[in-house]
Design an enzyme around this catalytic site. Sequence first.
Site, PDB file in Angstrom:
ATOM      1  N   LYS A   1       0.840  -1.206   0.000  1.00  0.00           N
ATOM      2  CA  LYS A   1       0.000   0.000   0.000  1.00  0.00           C
ATOM      3  C   LYS A   1       0.877   1.259   0.000  1.00  0.00           C
ATOM      4  CE  LYS A   1      -2.105  -1.236   3.896  1.00  0.00           C
ATOM      5  NZ  LYS A   1      -1.562  -2.563   4.237  1.00  0.00           N
TER       6      LYS A   1
ATOM      7  N   ARG B   1     -10.112  -0.081   8.134  1.00  0.00           N
ATOM      8  CA  ARG B   1      -9.535  -1.395   8.411  1.00  0.00           C
ATOM      9  C   ARG B   1     -10.513  -2.277   9.180  1.00  0.00           C
ATOM     10  NH1 ARG B   1      -3.713  -0.032   8.397  1.00  0.00           N
ATOM     11  NH2 ARG B   1      -2.443  -1.857   8.784  1.00  0.00           N
TER      12      ARG B   1
ATOM     13  N   ARG C   1      11.776  -5.159   5.406  1.00  0.00           N
ATOM     14  CA  ARG C   1      11.377  -3.783   5.063  1.00  0.00           C
ATOM     15  C   ARG C   1      12.213  -2.732   5.796  1.00  0.00           C
ATOM     16  NH1 ARG C   1       5.186  -2.298   4.939  1.00  0.00           N
ATOM     17  NH2 ARG C   1       5.162  -3.069   7.069  1.00  0.00           N
TER      18      ARG C   1
ATOM     19  N   ARG D   1      10.827  -0.449  10.977  1.00  0.00           N
ATOM     20  CA  ARG D   1       9.675  -0.166  11.836  1.00  0.00           C
ATOM     21  C   ARG D   1       9.670  -1.113  13.030  1.00  0.00           C
ATOM     22  NH1 ARG D   1       4.394   0.207   8.108  1.00  0.00           N
ATOM     23  NH2 ARG D   1       3.578  -0.873   9.923  1.00  0.00           N
TER      24      ARG D   1
HETATM   25  P1  AMP Z   1       0.294   0.401   8.653  1.00  0.00           P
HETATM   26  O1  AMP Z   1       1.342   1.458   8.554  1.00  0.00           O
HETATM   27  O2  AMP Z   1      -0.860   0.652   7.739  1.00  0.00           O
HETATM   28  O3  AMP Z   1       0.860  -0.993   8.492  1.00  0.00           O
HETATM   29  O4  AMP Z   1      -0.299   0.477  10.149  1.00  0.00           O
HETATM   30  C1  AMP Z   1       0.537   0.261  11.259  1.00  0.00           C
HETATM   31  C2  AMP Z   1      -0.312   0.097  12.500  1.00  0.00           C
HETATM   32  O5  AMP Z   1      -1.063   1.289  12.732  1.00  0.00           O
HETATM   33  C3  AMP Z   1      -1.337  -1.029  12.470  1.00  0.00           C
HETATM   34  O6  AMP Z   1      -0.785  -2.295  12.789  1.00  0.00           O
HETATM   35  C4  AMP Z   1      -2.314  -0.531  13.532  1.00  0.00           C
HETATM   36  O7  AMP Z   1      -1.805  -0.733  14.830  1.00  0.00           O
HETATM   37  C5  AMP Z   1      -2.332   0.979  13.283  1.00  0.00           C
HETATM   38  N1  AMP Z   1      -3.368   1.350  12.303  1.00  0.00           N
HETATM   39  C6  AMP Z   1      -3.156   1.911  11.076  1.00  0.00           C
HETATM   40  N2  AMP Z   1      -4.311   2.155  10.444  1.00  0.00           N
HETATM   41  C7  AMP Z   1      -5.290   1.721  11.277  1.00  0.00           C
HETATM   42  C8  AMP Z   1      -6.711   1.671  11.186  1.00  0.00           C
HETATM   43  N3  AMP Z   1      -7.356   2.101  10.095  1.00  0.00           N
HETATM   44  N4  AMP Z   1      -7.393   1.171  12.246  1.00  0.00           N
HETATM   45  C9  AMP Z   1      -6.768   0.745  13.358  1.00  0.00           C
HETATM   46  N5  AMP Z   1      -5.430   0.738  13.499  1.00  0.00           N
HETATM   47  C10 AMP Z   1      -4.688   1.221  12.470  1.00  0.00           C
END
Ligand code: AMP
Length: 216
Positions: A13, A88, A127, A160
């Site tokens: 993404k 999500r 990553r 990360r």
């Molecule tokens: P990402 O960078 O999209 O992989 O998101 C990293 C982390 O942020 C996820 O594992 C969640 O803990 C939190 N997170 C990101 N987007 C959401 C969302 N829409 N709803 C809930 N938690 C989120």
Amino acid sequence: MRIVIMGPPASGKGSQKPFLTEELNIPQISTGEMFRNEIKKGTSLGKKIEKGMSEGKLVTDELTNEIVKERLKEEDVSKGFILDGYPRTLPQAFYLDQLLKEKQLKLDYVFNLTADEDLLIKRIIGRRTCPQCGRIYNIYFLKPKVANKCDYCGATLVKRKDDTKEVIIERLKAYHEKTEPIINYYQEKAILVNIDGSKAPYDSFLEIKSAIEKSK
Ligand code: AMP
């Protein structure tokens, strides 16, 4: 144009950001990135979400919907946006629909990136991200030209905190339980387009671009 880009962790993404933002000239908004910034800045929201996020758990719908609602009030989204990693959960998808309905808007596309779990795990472990411009690399598949430095801005790449094998299991579980049900929801609305996320990022982008062009 209003787009949602969804898919399991490391399905690519965030890697679409440079291509999509240049092609469409609208911002790509990542809730994960916004949350990481809150943690980095040590805000009260950051303090609330830090532990759960480091364990791979989802942030509550309430906090997530609120941060998105505020972000969508900003000037730069007037021509559209690409939501990355939001919604999500089904309640988030309903909330977004309501939010857009109030502005007499709707989503144009939901691009669902797919890839096998083995590949996702390998991508997550390898990553590395540029803390300055957000570009994403991988020590196995997408190496920077100079080890550990961003090709574009030269910043030292970072790993990360939630990109570990233990945490990925939790993140995949959250994806299957909470996020997968959204696929049907958007399929029924006939705005879902599946994209092969196992390809190199630019090739997945070409699939997205052709889907947009086909429906023009
Ligand atoms: P990402 O960078 O999209 O992989 O998101 C990293 C982390 O942020 C996820 O594992 C969640 O803990 C939190 N997170 C990101 N987007 C959401 C969302 N829409 N709803 C809930 N938690 C989120």
